[in-house]
Each structure stands twice: as structure tokens, then as C-alpha cells.
Motif scaffolding. Structure first.
Motif, PDB file in Angstrom:
ATOM      1  N   THR A   1      13.447  40.604  39.388  1.00  0.00           N
ATOM      2  CA  THR A   1      14.571  39.695  39.200  1.00  0.00           C
ATOM      3  C   THR A   1      14.619  39.234  37.749  1.00  0.00           C
ATOM      4  O   THR A   1      13.603  39.188  37.079  1.00  0.00           O
ATOM      5  N   VAL A   2      15.821  38.948  37.321  1.00  0.00           N
ATOM      6  CA  VAL A   2      16.066  38.443  35.968  1.00  0.00           C
ATOM      7  C   VAL A   2      17.024  37.266  36.097  1.00  0.00           C
ATOM      8  O   VAL A   2      18.003  37.329  36.850  1.00  0.00           O
ATOM      9  N   SER A   3      16.730  36.220  35.362  1.00  0.00           N
ATOM     10  CA  SER A   3      17.577  35.033  35.335  1.00  0.00           C
ATOM     11  C   SER A   3      19.017  35.433  35.007  1.00  0.00           C
ATOM     12  O   SER A   3      19.259  36.306  34.184  1.00  0.00           O
ATOM     13  N   ASP A   4      19.957  34.760  35.650  1.00  0.00           N
ATOM     14  CA  ASP A   4      21.372  35.078  35.478  1.00  0.00           C
ATOM     15  C   ASP A   4      21.786  35.108  34.005  1.00  0.00           C
ATOM     16  O   ASP A   4      22.514  35.997  33.572  1.00  0.00           O
ATOM     17  N   ASP A   5      21.314  34.159  33.214  1.00  0.00           N
ATOM     18  CA  ASP A   5      21.722  34.113  31.815  1.00  0.00           C
ATOM     19  C   ASP A   5      20.983  35.106  30.922  1.00  0.00           C
ATOM     20  O   ASP A   5      21.273  35.200  29.730  1.00  0.00           O
ATOM     21  N   TYR A   6      20.045  35.880  31.492  1.00  0.00           N
ATOM     22  CA  TYR A   6      19.366  36.931  30.730  1.00  0.00           C
ATOM     23  C   TYR A   6      19.694  38.328  31.258  1.00  0.00           C
ATOM     24  O   TYR A   6      19.125  39.312  30.798  1.00  0.00           O
ATOM     25  N   ARG A   7      20.604  38.407  32.218  1.00  0.00           N
ATOM     26  CA  ARG A   7      21.010  39.728  32.715  1.00  0.00           C
ATOM     27  C   ARG A   7      21.816  40.443  31.636  1.00  0.00           C
ATOM     28  O   ARG A   7      22.499  39.819  30.836  1.00  0.00           O
ATOM     29  N   ARG A   8      21.695  41.749  31.622  1.00  0.00           N
ATOM     30  CA  ARG A   8      22.379  42.623  30.660  1.00  0.00           C
ATOM     31  C   ARG A   8      21.933  42.369  29.215  1.00  0.00           C
ATOM     32  O   ARG A   8      22.683  42.569  28.272  1.00  0.00           O
ATOM     33  N   THR A   9      20.673  41.926  29.076  1.00  0.00           N
ATOM     34  CA  THR A   9      20.106  41.753  27.735  1.00  0.00           C
ATOM     35  C   THR A   9      18.894  42.655  27.517  1.00  0.00           C
ATOM     36  O   THR A   9      18.233  42.548  26.489  1.00  0.00           O
ATOM     37  N   GLY A  10      18.577  43.499  28.494  1.00  0.00           N
ATOM     38  CA  GLY A  10      17.458  44.425  28.359  1.00  0.00           C
ATOM     39  C   GLY A  10      16.170  43.970  29.024  1.00  0.00           C
ATOM     40  O   GLY A  10      15.170  44.699  28.994  1.00  0.00           O
ATOM     41  N   VAL A  11      16.164  42.792  29.642  1.00  0.00           N
ATOM     42  CA  VAL A  11      14.941  42.281  30.263  1.00  0.00           C
ATOM     43  C   VAL A  11      14.525  43.157  31.449  1.00  0.00           C
ATOM     44  O   VAL A  11      13.356  43.529  31.578  1.00  0.00           O
ATOM     45  N   ALA A  12      15.464  43.512  32.319  1.00  0.00           N
ATOM     46  CA  ALA A  12      15.127  44.364  33.466  1.00  0.00           C
ATOM     47  C   ALA A  12      14.622  45.724  33.000  1.00  0.00           C
ATOM     48  O   ALA A  12      13.656  46.263  33.558  1.00  0.00           O
ATOM     49  N   THR A  13      15.234  46.273  31.977  1.00  0.00           N
ATOM     50  CA  THR A  13      14.789  47.558  31.430  1.00  0.00           C
ATOM     51  C   THR A  13      13.369  47.433  30.895  1.00  0.00           C
ATOM     52  O   THR A  13      12.524  48.305  31.137  1.00  0.00           O
ATOM     53  N   LEU A  14      13.080  46.363  30.193  1.00  0.00           N
ATOM     54  CA  LEU A  14      11.739  46.118  29.668  1.00  0.00           C
ATOM     55  C   LEU A  14      10.714  46.062  30.802  1.00  0.00           C
ATOM     56  O   LEU A  14       9.647  46.695  30.731  1.00  0.00           O
ATOM     57  N   LEU A  15      11.031  45.322  31.861  1.00  0.00           N
ATOM     58  CA  LEU A  15      10.137  45.210  33.017  1.00  0.00           C
ATOM     59  C   LEU A  15       9.949  46.560  33.717  1.00  0.00           C
ATOM     60  O   LEU A  15       8.822  46.939  34.062  1.00  0.00           O
TER      61      LEU A  15
END
Length: 182
Positions: free
Chosen positions: A79-93
């Protein structure tokens, strides 16, 4: 820039805003503790820069042996916080977990996602995951259960991509052999 680190026990009590997100599946404390203790290298938290290091995402995975004695990984929760979605966090994880499983010699990594979650389907496809099958009534929602897509990504050891060679086109129910994968 957001950074990753191994999850610590006290993080479990500090990411309520992530767990209570409407797009996140809710799991018990026992689920998180089990994954944290058994597979700590596959339990990562994404931390935003700045004072306090706000927790903005997490991933929990596991490493197991399949019925064919092939070691593989499974993404249990992301999961990624709503305000960090589409910033590459999920890809990094997701890239972290693939690298960690590669280092363990896993053949592939798989995951399940809601059929209605098109942004996640797009993300996983862009990372090399292949849609393997649709699992009927995987999510026990009320009043109507939701189907899940089962996706798989071959890792470095699977040079011939055999782990994604067979794709099921007919929706299926989980078999007893598959029940340990989630």
C-alpha cells in the motif's frame, strides 16, 4: 526522495493512516507480526524525506516452496499513501522485493489484486508481471465477493520464463494446493 528501510516492530503501531486507507486490504496484527518475524527482509516501509520520516507506504512479502519444490516469493500486502501514489513509491517497493527474492534464488514472485483495481494492474504489468488467471470470489466482500487477478513475474533464475508459460483463460476457484500462496 522517499527511502526504504526494513520494517521495525514499532512501525506496526505507526502506520494506521496507511492501513485504514479505503484502497488497502485490512489484515490482523498477527498477519503483520508473522511476516515481520519470518521474512524481515521482505517487510519494508517507505519513508518520506524530512523531519519525522512520515511512513508513506509498505510492502510485506514471503518466500515459500511450491508443490513442485520451486522456491518463489509472494507479495502479500502493498500500500502507498494516497498523496504519494503515482510518485514511484510502489515501484520502489516492488523492485526491492524482486531484488531480495532474486538474491534468495526464487524462481518467480506472484501476487493477487482486485479485478477492479485497474491502476494496480497497469503498474504490475509495467513491472513485468503477467496475468496468469482470474480467481473467483477471492475477496469475501459483502454482499458480493470480488474476483482477483493472479499475476506472476519470472525472476533471474527463470531464464526460460517457464513460470509464466501457462496462462489460464477460464476463471478458477483456488484449489487446496494454491491456498498457501496468499
Amino acid at each position: 526522495m522517499t527511502s526504504l528501510r526494513e520494517m521495525k516492530l514499532d512501525d506496526l503501531f505507526k502506520f494506521n493512516s496507511l492501513v485504514l486507507d479505503p484502497h488497502t486490504e485490512v489484515y490482523s496484527l498477527k498477519f503483520f507480526l508473522t511476516h515481520l518475524l519470518k521474512w524481515p527482509e521482505l517487510s519494508q516501509i517507505a519513508v518520506a524525506p524530512g523531519p519525522g520520516g512520515r511512513r508513506v507506504g509498505y510492502i510485506f512479502g514471503k518466500y515459500l516452496e511450491s508443490k513442485l519444490y520451486e522456491w518463489h516469493g509472494h507479495v502479500c500486502a502493498l500500500t502507498v499513501s494516497d498523496d504519494y501514489r503515482r510518485t514511484g513509491v510502489a515501484t520502489l517497493l516492488m523492485r526491492h522485493i524482486a531484488r531480495a527474492l532474486d538474491a534468495k534464488g526464487a524462481l518467480y514472485v506472484d501476487l493477487f489484486l482486485r479485478c477492479s483495481n485497474r491502476p494496480a494492474l497497469s503498474l504490475y504489468s509495467s513491472l513485468g508481471y503477467v496475468l496468469r488467471r482470474t480467481v473467483l470470489d477471492y475477496y469475501p466482500d459483502e454482499p458480493v465477493p470480488e474476483n482477483a487477478f493472479n499475476m506472476r513475474k519470472p525472476l533471474a533464475r527463470d531464464v526460460l520464463r517457464r513460470s509464466v508459460a501457462v496462462v489460464y483463460t477460464v476463471p478458477q476457484c483456488l484449489s487446496e494446493d494454491d491456498s498457501g500462496d496468499h
